[in-house]
Design a protein around this motif. Structure first.
Motif, PDB file in Angstrom:
ATOM      1  N   SER A 221      79.568  73.855 -41.773  1.00  0.00           N
ATOM      2  CA  SER A 221      80.499  74.529 -41.067  1.00  0.00           C
ATOM      3  C   SER A 221      81.262  73.476 -40.464  1.00  0.00           C
ATOM      4  O   SER A 221      80.926  72.331 -40.563  1.00  0.00           O
ATOM      5  N   LYS A 222      82.020  74.076 -39.653  1.00  0.00           N
ATOM      6  CA  LYS A 222      83.316  73.201 -38.976  1.00  0.00           C
ATOM      7  C   LYS A 222      82.513  72.565 -37.724  1.00  0.00           C
ATOM      8  O   LYS A 222      82.670  71.203 -37.650  1.00  0.00           O
ATOM      9  N   ASP A 223      81.461  73.167 -37.165  1.00  0.00           N
ATOM     10  CA  ASP A 223      80.850  72.237 -36.040  1.00  0.00           C
ATOM     11  C   ASP A 223      79.708  71.359 -36.724  1.00  0.00           C
ATOM     12  O   ASP A 223      79.598  70.375 -35.855  1.00  0.00           O
ATOM     13  N   GLY A 224      79.627  71.404 -37.700  1.00  0.00           N
ATOM     14  CA  GLY A 224      78.711  70.437 -38.656  1.00  0.00           C
ATOM     15  C   GLY A 224      79.308  69.149 -38.606  1.00  0.00           C
ATOM     16  O   GLY A 224      78.892  68.048 -38.601  1.00  0.00           O
ATOM     17  N   VAL A 225      80.624  68.925 -38.687  1.00  0.00           N
ATOM     18  CA  VAL A 225      81.655  67.763 -38.700  1.00  0.00           C
ATOM     19  C   VAL A 225      81.180  67.103 -37.277  1.00  0.00           C
ATOM     20  O   VAL A 225      81.185  65.801 -37.305  1.00  0.00           O
ATOM     21  N   LEU A 226      80.929  67.863 -36.230  1.00  0.00           N
ATOM     22  CA  LEU A 226      80.673  67.227 -34.941  1.00  0.00           C
ATOM     23  C   LEU A 226      79.192  66.520 -34.823  1.00  0.00           C
ATOM     24  O   LEU A 226      78.895  65.667 -34.192  1.00  0.00           O
ATOM     25  N   LEU A 227      78.313  67.823 -35.233  1.00  0.00           N
ATOM     26  CA  LEU A 227      76.933  67.810 -34.887  1.00  0.00           C
ATOM     27  C   LEU A 227      75.918  67.222 -35.965  1.00  0.00           C
ATOM     28  O   LEU A 227      74.943  66.902 -35.345  1.00  0.00           O
TER      29      LEU A 227
ATOM     30  N   VAL B 225      80.220  68.322 -26.240  1.00  0.00           N
ATOM     31  CA  VAL B 225      80.030  68.445 -24.931  1.00  0.00           C
ATOM     32  C   VAL B 225      80.881  69.322 -23.991  1.00  0.00           C
ATOM     33  O   VAL B 225      80.454  70.178 -23.002  1.00  0.00           O
ATOM     34  N   GLY B 226      82.044  69.341 -24.420  1.00  0.00           N
ATOM     35  CA  GLY B 226      83.420  70.012 -23.651  1.00  0.00           C
ATOM     36  C   GLY B 226      83.553  71.502 -24.050  1.00  0.00           C
ATOM     37  O   GLY B 226      84.306  72.004 -23.550  1.00  0.00           O
ATOM     38  N   HIS B 227      82.566  71.847 -25.106  1.00  0.00           N
ATOM     39  CA  HIS B 227      83.045  73.118 -25.697  1.00  0.00           C
ATOM     40  C   HIS B 227      81.770  74.051 -25.413  1.00  0.00           C
ATOM     41  O   HIS B 227      80.545  73.441 -26.062  1.00  0.00           O
TER      42      HIS B 227
ATOM     43  N   ALA C 264      75.793  74.766 -27.107  1.00  0.00           N
ATOM     44  CA  ALA C 264      74.655  75.659 -27.859  1.00  0.00           C
ATOM     45  C   ALA C 264      74.037  75.152 -29.043  1.00  0.00           C
ATOM     46  O   ALA C 264      72.992  75.180 -29.200  1.00  0.00           O
ATOM     47  N   ARG C 265      75.118  74.665 -29.937  1.00  0.00           N
ATOM     48  CA  ARG C 265      74.634  74.195 -31.275  1.00  0.00           C
ATOM     49  C   ARG C 265      73.728  72.987 -30.960  1.00  0.00           C
ATOM     50  O   ARG C 265      72.990  72.619 -31.587  1.00  0.00           O
ATOM     51  N   MET C 266      74.407  72.045 -30.043  1.00  0.00           N
ATOM     52  CA  MET C 266      73.488  70.756 -29.770  1.00  0.00           C
ATOM     53  C   MET C 266      72.107  71.083 -29.419  1.00  0.00           C
ATOM     54  O   MET C 266      71.288  70.340 -29.566  1.00  0.00           O
ATOM     55  N   TRP C 267      72.027  72.087 -28.568  1.00  0.00           N
ATOM     56  CA  TRP C 267      70.635  72.610 -28.197  1.00  0.00           C
ATOM     57  C   TRP C 267      69.734  72.798 -29.540  1.00  0.00           C
ATOM     58  O   TRP C 267      68.710  72.632 -29.542  1.00  0.00           O
TER      59      TRP C 267
ATOM     60  N   ASN D  34      68.942  69.737 -30.935  1.00  0.00           N
ATOM     61  CA  ASN D  34      67.914  69.101 -30.193  1.00  0.00           C
ATOM     62  C   ASN D  34      66.590  69.887 -30.617  1.00  0.00           C
ATOM     63  O   ASN D  34      65.532  69.070 -30.598  1.00  0.00           O
ATOM     64  N   LEU D  35      66.516  71.077 -30.727  1.00  0.00           N
ATOM     65  CA  LEU D  35      65.292  71.732 -31.033  1.00  0.00           C
ATOM     66  C   LEU D  35      64.775  71.233 -32.485  1.00  0.00           C
ATOM     67  O   LEU D  35      63.414  71.119 -32.761  1.00  0.00           O
ATOM     68  N   ALA D  36      65.638  71.124 -33.291  1.00  0.00           N
ATOM     69  CA  ALA D  36      65.401  70.500 -34.850  1.00  0.00           C
ATOM     70  C   ALA D  36      64.537  69.258 -34.744  1.00  0.00           C
ATOM     71  O   ALA D  36      63.769  68.903 -35.218  1.00  0.00           O
ATOM     72  N   THR D  37      65.048  68.534 -33.743  1.00  0.00           N
ATOM     73  CA  THR D  37      64.669  66.929 -33.884  1.00  0.00           C
ATOM     74  C   THR D  37      63.197  67.261 -33.097  1.00  0.00           C
ATOM     75  O   THR D  37      62.313  66.258 -33.473  1.00  0.00           O
ATOM     76  N   GLN D  38      63.169  67.832 -32.007  1.00  0.00           N
ATOM     77  CA  GLN D  38      61.861  68.129 -31.355  1.00  0.00           C
ATOM     78  C   GLN D  38      60.887  68.667 -32.245  1.00  0.00           C
ATOM     79  O   GLN D  38      59.856  68.036 -32.268  1.00  0.00           O
ATOM     80  N   HIS D  39      61.255  69.547 -33.144  1.00  0.00           N
ATOM     81  CA  HIS D  39      60.197  69.835 -34.180  1.00  0.00           C
ATOM     82  C   HIS D  39      59.807  68.763 -35.225  1.00  0.00           C
ATOM     83  O   HIS D  39      58.366  68.580 -35.466  1.00  0.00           O
ATOM     84  N   VAL D  40      60.872  67.910 -35.507  1.00  0.00           N
ATOM     85  CA  VAL D  40      60.422  66.744 -36.316  1.00  0.00           C
ATOM     86  C   VAL D  40      59.399  65.813 -35.693  1.00  0.00           C
ATOM     87  O   VAL D  40      58.496  65.511 -36.333  1.00  0.00           O
TER      88      VAL D  40
END
Length: 197
Positions: free
Chosen positions: A49-55, A107-109, A114-117, A120-126
């Motif tokens: 998705s578009k947000d994947g470019v950033l995240l 961070v400014g959006h 919300a997608r950063m969180w 973060n949860l995906a990495t936490q699961h790993v």
């Protein structure tokens, strides 16, 4: 650099330029594709998705493997902290490219925060799974992983928004807050992490 990596980097660079010029909301996948000189379908081969470019980031497998490699006699929290430090030690600051710029946009959006969180949860699961595969109980693994990821996210946001200094020292400081009586700060000296003064 492989053709695939060059194409991915070209798409990210074009998207960042557009996000900064026109704003995240106003920039479409179609505009990014045209600016990058790729088809709409090619964009989606590289990003969901578009947000994947950033995240989107490639670090989770390395973090999980590094946590698993930590000595079993350490408490889970220290193993998780040291695993994060070890994984980041293999990333040179100059290899981060536009990660800081991407994070500062995110961070400014509100939607992207919300997608950063979610990331973060995906990495936490790993991390939690890496601890569990070495015999740590589920709740203990989740608590250790959650504490580390909370500290890591704060360090990353500070790095993205402060505009100066390196990420390595921030990650070391964050991890040392969780296990202050250990010798975790100053231990990682290769790659991205540098000794704290």
């Amino acid at each position: 650099m492989s053709k695939s990596r060059r194409t991915r980097a070209t798409i990210q660079s074009a998207a960042l330029d557009l996000f900064l010029e026109e704003g995240y909301n106003a920039t479409t996948v179609e505009r990014i594709s045209v600016a990058a000189g790729v088809s709409h379908m090619t964009f989606f081969r590289y990003f969901r998705s578009k947000d994947g470019v950033l995240l989107d980031d490639p670090y989770d497998p390395a973090i999980g493997a590094a946590v698993e490699e930590q000595p079993g006699e350490m408490v889970p929290l220290e193993r998780a902290c040291r695993g994060i430090l070890s994984a980041w030690s293999d990333v040179a600051e100059e290899d981060l490219g536009d990660v800081r710029k991407r994070m500062s946009i995110a961070v400014g959006h509100p939607q992207l925060r919300a997608r950063m969180w979610e990331n973060n949860l995906a990495t936490q699961h790993v991390i939690a799974e890496a601890l569990r595969t070495t015999g740590v109980a589920r709740l203990e693994a989740e608590v250790a992983a959650g504490a580390c990821m909370g500290a890591l996210l704060v360090a990353l946001i500070d790095w993205a928004t402060a505009g100066e200094g390196g990420i390595g020292e921030r990650i070391q400081l964050a991890m040392s807050q969780l296990i202050p009586d250990s010798d975790v700060s100053g231990r990682v000296t290769r790659g991205i992490a540098q000794e704290l003064p």
